[in-house]
Scaffold this motif. Sequence first.
Motif, PDB file in Angstrom:
ATOM      1  N   GLY A 247      -8.276  13.689   5.206  1.00  0.00           N
ATOM      2  CA  GLY A 247      -8.477  12.578   4.634  1.00  0.00           C
ATOM      3  C   GLY A 247      -7.447  11.985   3.448  1.00  0.00           C
ATOM      4  N   THR A 248      -6.534  12.951   3.225  1.00  0.00           N
ATOM      5  CA  THR A 248      -5.845  12.958   2.250  1.00  0.00           C
ATOM      6  C   THR A 248      -4.262  12.795   2.606  1.00  0.00           C
ATOM      7  OG1 THR A 248      -5.603  15.191   1.993  1.00  0.00           O
ATOM      8  CG2 THR A 248      -7.227  14.021   0.628  1.00  0.00           C
ATOM      9  N   TYR A 249      -3.550  12.328   1.755  1.00  0.00           N
ATOM     10  CA  TYR A 249      -1.944  12.655   2.029  1.00  0.00           C
ATOM     11  C   TYR A 249      -1.143  13.976   1.472  1.00  0.00           C
ATOM     12  CZ  TYR A 249      -2.592   7.561   3.127  1.00  0.00           C
ATOM     13  OH  TYR A 249      -3.067   6.576   3.556  1.00  0.00           O
ATOM     14  N   PRO A 250      -0.131  14.141   1.992  1.00  0.00           N
ATOM     15  CA  PRO A 250       0.606  15.491   1.620  1.00  0.00           C
ATOM     16  C   PRO A 250       0.543  16.086   0.269  1.00  0.00           C
ATOM     17  CG  PRO A 250       1.802  14.327   3.357  1.00  0.00           C
ATOM     18  CD  PRO A 250       0.935  13.377   2.898  1.00  0.00           C
ATOM     19  N   TRP A 251       0.939  14.930  -0.856  1.00  0.00           N
ATOM     20  CA  TRP A 251       0.746  15.214  -2.029  1.00  0.00           C
ATOM     21  C   TRP A 251      -0.593  15.653  -2.536  1.00  0.00           C
ATOM     22  CZ3 TRP A 251       2.417  10.712  -0.148  1.00  0.00           C
ATOM     23  CH2 TRP A 251       1.550   9.634   0.121  1.00  0.00           C
ATOM     24  N   ASP A 252      -1.609  15.686  -1.959  1.00  0.00           N
ATOM     25  CA  ASP A 252      -2.828  16.071  -2.160  1.00  0.00           C
ATOM     26  C   ASP A 252      -3.434  17.255  -1.320  1.00  0.00           C
ATOM     27  OD1 ASP A 252      -3.554  14.369  -4.271  1.00  0.00           O
ATOM     28  OD2 ASP A 252      -3.967  12.780  -2.950  1.00  0.00           O
ATOM     29  N   TRP A 253      -2.690  17.947  -0.612  1.00  0.00           N
ATOM     30  CA  TRP A 253      -3.143  18.928   0.187  1.00  0.00           C
ATOM     31  C   TRP A 253      -3.045  20.047  -0.404  1.00  0.00           C
ATOM     32  CZ3 TRP A 253       0.565  17.799   5.259  1.00  0.00           C
ATOM     33  CH2 TRP A 253       0.161  16.565   5.850  1.00  0.00           C
ATOM     34  N   THR A 254      -4.059  21.212   0.065  1.00  0.00           N
ATOM     35  CA  THR A 254      -4.179  22.269  -0.801  1.00  0.00           C
ATOM     36  C   THR A 254      -4.528  23.351   0.663  1.00  0.00           C
ATOM     37  OG1 THR A 254      -6.682  22.079  -0.382  1.00  0.00           O
ATOM     38  CG2 THR A 254      -5.630  21.222  -2.455  1.00  0.00           C
ATOM     39  N   PRO A 255      -4.057  24.452   0.097  1.00  0.00           N
ATOM     40  CA  PRO A 255      -4.132  25.601   0.945  1.00  0.00           C
ATOM     41  C   PRO A 255      -5.416  25.886   1.777  1.00  0.00           C
ATOM     42  CG  PRO A 255      -3.144  26.546  -0.850  1.00  0.00           C
ATOM     43  CD  PRO A 255      -3.716  25.001  -1.165  1.00  0.00           C
ATOM     44  N   GLU A 256      -6.763  25.308   1.121  1.00  0.00           N
ATOM     45  CA  GLU A 256      -8.092  25.340   1.738  1.00  0.00           C
ATOM     46  C   GLU A 256      -8.164  24.272   2.768  1.00  0.00           C
ATOM     47  OE1 GLU A 256      -8.136  27.025  -2.377  1.00  0.00           O
ATOM     48  OE2 GLU A 256      -7.465  25.108  -1.512  1.00  0.00           O
ATOM     49  N   ASP A 257      -7.169  23.175   2.660  1.00  0.00           N
ATOM     50  CA  ASP A 257      -7.387  22.429   3.853  1.00  0.00           C
ATOM     51  C   ASP A 257      -6.662  23.159   4.801  1.00  0.00           C
ATOM     52  OD1 ASP A 257      -8.143  20.209   2.434  1.00  0.00           O
ATOM     53  OD2 ASP A 257      -6.079  19.672   1.687  1.00  0.00           O
ATOM     54  N   VAL A 258      -5.746  23.759   4.937  1.00  0.00           N
ATOM     55  CA  VAL A 258      -5.157  24.628   6.023  1.00  0.00           C
ATOM     56  C   VAL A 258      -6.247  25.355   6.480  1.00  0.00           C
ATOM     57  CG1 VAL A 258      -3.508  26.302   6.979  1.00  0.00           C
ATOM     58  CG2 VAL A 258      -2.962  24.302   5.157  1.00  0.00           C
TER      59      VAL A 258
ATOM     60  N   ASP B 187       0.848  -1.165   0.063  1.00  0.00           N
ATOM     61  CA  ASP B 187       0.080   0.240  -0.114  1.00  0.00           C
ATOM     62  C   ASP B 187       0.756   1.340  -0.044  1.00  0.00           C
ATOM     63  OD1 ASP B 187      -2.142   1.759  -0.062  1.00  0.00           O
ATOM     64  OD2 ASP B 187      -2.956   0.888   1.891  1.00  0.00           O
ATOM     65  N   PRO B 188       1.406   1.765  -0.948  1.00  0.00           N
ATOM     66  CA  PRO B 188       2.418   2.821  -1.441  1.00  0.00           C
ATOM     67  C   PRO B 188       2.022   4.183  -0.646  1.00  0.00           C
ATOM     68  CG  PRO B 188       1.281   2.372  -3.554  1.00  0.00           C
ATOM     69  CD  PRO B 188       0.876   1.344  -2.407  1.00  0.00           C
ATOM     70  N   ALA B 189       0.688   4.492  -0.606  1.00  0.00           N
ATOM     71  CA  ALA B 189       0.438   5.882   0.248  1.00  0.00           C
ATOM     72  C   ALA B 189       0.712   5.868   1.457  1.00  0.00           C
ATOM     73  CB  ALA B 189      -0.786   6.159  -0.341  1.00  0.00           C
ATOM     74  N   PRO B 190       0.293   5.075   2.326  1.00  0.00           N
ATOM     75  CA  PRO B 190       0.438   5.164   3.574  1.00  0.00           C
ATOM     76  C   PRO B 190       1.906   4.999   4.110  1.00  0.00           C
ATOM     77  CG  PRO B 190      -0.753   3.346   3.447  1.00  0.00           C
ATOM     78  CD  PRO B 190      -0.966   4.125   2.217  1.00  0.00           C
ATOM     79  N   ALA B 191       2.624   4.212   3.375  1.00  0.00           N
ATOM     80  CA  ALA B 191       3.933   3.874   3.469  1.00  0.00           C
ATOM     81  C   ALA B 191       4.965   5.158   3.070  1.00  0.00           C
ATOM     82  CB  ALA B 191       4.507   2.572   2.481  1.00  0.00           C
ATOM     83  N   MET B 192       4.448   5.831   2.179  1.00  0.00           N
ATOM     84  CA  MET B 192       5.078   7.209   1.549  1.00  0.00           C
ATOM     85  C   MET B 192       5.055   8.011   2.845  1.00  0.00           C
ATOM     86  SD  MET B 192       7.016   8.396  -0.586  1.00  0.00           S
ATOM     87  CE  MET B 192       6.776   7.697  -2.320  1.00  0.00           C
ATOM     88  N   PHE B 193       3.823   8.099   3.326  1.00  0.00           N
ATOM     89  CA  PHE B 193       3.413   9.114   4.276  1.00  0.00           C
ATOM     90  C   PHE B 193       4.329   8.986   5.601  1.00  0.00           C
ATOM     91  CE2 PHE B 193       0.402  10.627   7.737  1.00  0.00           C
ATOM     92  CZ  PHE B 193       0.770  12.170   7.714  1.00  0.00           C
ATOM     93  N   GLU B 194       4.344   7.513   5.865  1.00  0.00           N
ATOM     94  CA  GLU B 194       5.140   7.124   7.310  1.00  0.00           C
ATOM     95  C   GLU B 194       6.501   7.523   7.053  1.00  0.00           C
ATOM     96  OE1 GLU B 194       4.046   6.451  10.266  1.00  0.00           O
ATOM     97  OE2 GLU B 194       2.137   6.734   9.567  1.00  0.00           O
TER      98      GLU B 194
ATOM     99  N   TRP C 203      11.804  13.532  -1.505  1.00  0.00           N
ATOM    100  CA  TRP C 203      10.421  13.265  -1.419  1.00  0.00           C
ATOM    101  C   TRP C 203       9.466  13.802  -2.315  1.00  0.00           C
ATOM    102  CZ3 TRP C 203       9.848   9.360   2.131  1.00  0.00           C
ATOM    103  CH2 TRP C 203      10.622   9.313   3.119  1.00  0.00           C
ATOM    104  N   ALA C 204       9.600  14.708  -2.775  1.00  0.00           N
ATOM    105  CA  ALA C 204       8.624  15.425  -4.099  1.00  0.00           C
ATOM    106  C   ALA C 204       8.896  14.584  -5.409  1.00  0.00           C
ATOM    107  CB  ALA C 204       9.177  16.863  -4.418  1.00  0.00           C
ATOM    108  N   LYS C 205      10.139  14.149  -5.657  1.00  0.00           N
ATOM    109  CA  LYS C 205      10.365  13.618  -6.867  1.00  0.00           C
ATOM    110  C   LYS C 205       9.791  12.005  -6.876  1.00  0.00           C
ATOM    111  CE  LYS C 205      14.124  11.504  -9.720  1.00  0.00           C
ATOM    112  NZ  LYS C 205      15.630  11.307  -9.870  1.00  0.00           N
ATOM    113  N   ALA C 206       9.863  11.409  -5.371  1.00  0.00           N
ATOM    114  CA  ALA C 206       9.412  10.056  -5.589  1.00  0.00           C
ATOM    115  C   ALA C 206       7.823   9.818  -5.480  1.00  0.00           C
ATOM    116  CB  ALA C 206       9.773   9.504  -4.031  1.00  0.00           C
ATOM    117  N   CYS C 207       7.240  11.166  -4.864  1.00  0.00           N
ATOM    118  CA  CYS C 207       5.834  11.132  -5.011  1.00  0.00           C
ATOM    119  C   CYS C 207       5.261  11.643  -6.424  1.00  0.00           C
ATOM    120  CB  CYS C 207       5.047  12.313  -4.145  1.00  0.00           C
ATOM    121  SG  CYS C 207       5.450  11.929  -2.326  1.00  0.00           S
TER     122      CYS C 207
END
Length: 374
Positions: free
Chosen positions: A64-75, A22-29, A114-118
């Motif tokens: 409910g998302t991971y950092p590569w999907d975060w937006t300023p509106e989330d903040v 499950d690559p998404a949670p693994a990347m986040f951790e 990290w950015a390149k890997a995502c």
Amino acid sequence: MSGVDLPGAIRLVRANNVRALDPAPAMFEGMLRGWEQQQRSRLLARKTINDRLSLVRRFAEFTGTYPWDWTPEDVEAYFATRLSRGEVVWSTVRGQQGDLEMFCAFIADRRYGWAKACLEEFGRAPVQVCHDWNTAQHVAEFEGRPGRRAFTYEELQTFFDAADDRVEQIRKKGRKGVLAAWRDSVLVKQFYAYGTRRRETSMLDLSDLRHNPRAPHYGRLGALQIRYGKASRGSPPKRRTVLTVPEVDWIVPVIQEWVEEVRCGFSPGRHPALWVSERCGRLGVRRLDEVFAAIREHADLPAELDLHCLRHTYITHLVEFGYPERFVQEQVGHAYASTTALYTWVSDEYRNRLIEDALQRRLERGGGGTLMPQ
């Protein structure tokens, strides 16, 4: 750039030849582990690091998302929700937004990979989501709770009387806890008499009671050596020496009695702590808050007063006693005079005294009672 071994870089955290189920949670951790390593390399305190990691996890759970999907509106949504629920104060919001901004800057920095890997894994790269236009700015000098203030002189006397009264009540009822109540009474007086913080007080040892050659009549209570002062930006605890001022020298026999006659009742053995618990250990920070709350309740004082207010009171009274700003600043261990000023609430009585002195000097010079424009 990918070959540079910076603390927290992806190549030091994740194995290149292993693909997660499950690559998404693994990347986040992995991001969190990398950020933790990067902060540890800066010698930041463990609590600071853990608090920041917890914030990022809560933010991710909220969106409910991971950092590569975060937006300023989330903040905006996250902190607006917390503020509407009354969960945080202004200074906390600004601090947490700064922490979130640091995390985003870390994962978006191409040097860490990290950015390149995502981008390769998910087709999207993390970006900075905290900006000037969606985060709180530091525009007010004081951002603490408005209700926090110094004790009035009457409240301070009531508080100390209540601390002594608890000892007498327990003694008269023949209950256990006389020694603990006695210790608590001396403890809160020491908080005020030296303006110490909670951890500074908790970590005091008997060896921290120091002689002052300029005040030999105070014996070993001429000064208090603080070895665990508040650290900043990864520095070790700051040290300072707090001198006993004549206006509060009533504390000298009080602490002497505790050290020479009462403390031994706890059977501390060779334990070095000045303030020992019923279990012969060092009195912890949480217990200090509990002691203060119990005495405040016994004194029937407002709940807005907390243990740190005794430090505010000490600073305020030093100013009212007429000590120079630099002396007050060094007594309480502030790096900047502006910080000391924020803790100061100068009473109307003191200001009226200044006005009376100014008027008296003017009359002695033969001036009139009114200033007229020239």
